[in-house]
Design a protein around this motif. Structure first.
Motif, mmCIF file in Angstrom:
data_model
loop_
_atom_site.group_PDB
_atom_site.id
_atom_site.type_symbol
_atom_site.label_atom_id
_atom_site.label_comp_id
_atom_site.label_asym_id
_atom_site.label_seq_id
_atom_site.Cartn_x
_atom_site.Cartn_y
_atom_site.Cartn_z
ATOM 1 N N ARG A 1 -2.299 -6.375 1.305
ATOM 2 C CA ARG A 1 -1.426 -7.211 0.468
ATOM 3 C C ARG A 1 -1.619 -6.818 -0.991
ATOM 4 N N ARG A 2 -0.542 -6.298 -1.574
ATOM 5 C CA ARG A 2 -0.601 -5.873 -2.975
ATOM 6 C C ARG A 2 -0.692 -7.078 -3.911
ATOM 7 N N GLY B 1 -4.956 -3.341 -3.137
ATOM 8 C CA GLY B 1 -4.651 -4.695 -2.710
ATOM 9 C C GLY B 1 -5.781 -5.261 -1.874
ATOM 10 N N ASP C 1 1.315 -8.038 -6.091
ATOM 11 C CA ASP C 1 2.591 -8.750 -6.239
ATOM 12 C C ASP C 1 2.978 -9.536 -4.989
ATOM 13 N N GLY C 2 2.106 -9.523 -3.984
ATOM 14 C CA GLY C 2 2.358 -10.290 -2.765
ATOM 15 C C GLY C 2 3.019 -9.507 -1.650
ATOM 16 N N SER C 3 3.526 -8.320 -1.948
ATOM 17 C CA SER C 3 4.167 -7.508 -0.910
ATOM 18 C C SER C 3 3.114 -6.875 -0.011
ATOM 19 N N LEU C 4 3.536 -6.466 1.188
ATOM 20 C CA LEU C 4 2.614 -5.902 2.168
ATOM 21 C C LEU C 4 2.837 -4.408 2.336
ATOM 22 N N ALA C 5 1.755 -3.690 2.578
ATOM 23 C CA ALA C 5 1.830 -2.273 2.908
ATOM 24 C C ALA C 5 1.049 -2.052 4.195
ATOM 25 N N GLU C 6 1.636 -1.303 5.115
ATOM 26 C CA GLU C 6 0.930 -0.956 6.351
ATOM 27 C C GLU C 6 0.525 0.512 6.270
ATOM 28 N N GLU D 1 -2.746 3.170 -2.918
ATOM 29 C CA GLU D 1 -2.374 1.761 -2.818
ATOM 30 C C GLU D 1 -3.596 0.908 -3.157
#
Length: 260
Positions: free
Chosen positions: A241-242, A227, A244-249, A225
């Motif tokens: 926060r990637r 970000g 593209d604005g999406s979040l990954a935990e 990942e």
């Protein structure tokens, strides 16, 4: 050179803990403190048992890496029996105890690289490894392994000189290993008890986190990942926060800074 019993006695005479380090084993040379602590746990050792080695011959870090433990370093493993709910706090407790102890004993400021490295000016001075044995909803034991570069010249070891430092190298003088150990064990016990009482230890951990606000790559197994590291959760997970604005935990992984 002091013998092992003299060093053990010196450490215990300075301890101000209730249970951590009261059962203490010191070896001038040992393959790995993690395995020694695990064997003690399996034999029914009391919670808070500590194994320390002057040098390790087979030290290991996270993700199967080798951990170099030359003369002048600290290799230590602590056996605990936390409630299941407190397992995520162990990495916070361990790294914060190291941060506090280094500040008190050496006067040096440190930062934490998620999830478990302690840095001085971007170079690694401490690594932490945690292994748990859990059966059902019960933690049989947890082993916290802590390796700190104390009194040696990292430039003498080409395999780590680019990425690691030591307290004596940064300070320009040696420091007392015994004082650092006793301070570290005290701070570790205090944080451990506070976490079990419900204290939000992740907040102090978050404040010391040098990873946050930076663009990073995190590798977890075969998954990668990228970000901006935004925050950490109460359970110690990294929120990314990637682009593209999406979040990954992310629960665990190996972090590399890709740009400032």
């Amino acid at each position: 050179m002091l013998n092992s019993q003299d060093i053990k006695t010196s450490i215990q005479s300075r301890l101000n803990t209730g249970f951590i380090g009261r059962q203490l084993y010191y070896y001038h040379r040992l393959a790995t403190t993690m395995e020694a602590a695990r064997e003690l746990a399996k034999k029914g050792a009391d919670e808070g048992a500590v194994v320390i080695a002057g040098t390790q011959t087979a030290g290991r870090g996270r993700i199967g890496r080798i951990w170099l433990s030359p003369e002048g370093s600290l290799a230590m493993s602590i056996m605990l029996k936390p409630p299941l709910d407190n397992l995520p706090q162990l990495i916070m407790i361990a790294s914060l105890a190291v941060v506090r102890a280094i500040k008190q004993v050496a006067g040096l400021e440190t930062q934490i690289k998620w999830p478990n490295d302690v840095l001085i000016s971007g170079k690694k001075v401490c690594g932490i490894l945690i292994e748990n044995e859990v059966k059902g909803s019960r933690v049989n034991f947890s082993i916290i392994g802590i390796g700190i570069n104390i009194n040696f010249d990292p430039l003498a070891f080409p395999e780590i000189s680019e990425i690691a430092t030591s307290l004596s190298h940064e300070l320009g003088a040696g420091i007392s290993k015994v004082e650092l150990i006793s301070t570290l064990l005290f701070e570790l016990e205090q944080l451990y008890l506070e976490a079990q009482a419900g204290a939000p230890v992740y907040r102090e951990w978050q404040q010391k986190m040098e990873t946050l606000g930076r663009w990073i790559q995190v590798k977890t197994g075969e998954t990668v990942e990228q970000g901006k590291a935004e925050t950490v959760t109460e359970k110690g997970n990294l929120v990314l926060r990637r682009a593209d604005g999406s979040l990954a935990e992310i629960v665990a992984g190996d972090v590399t800074i890709i740009k400032e």
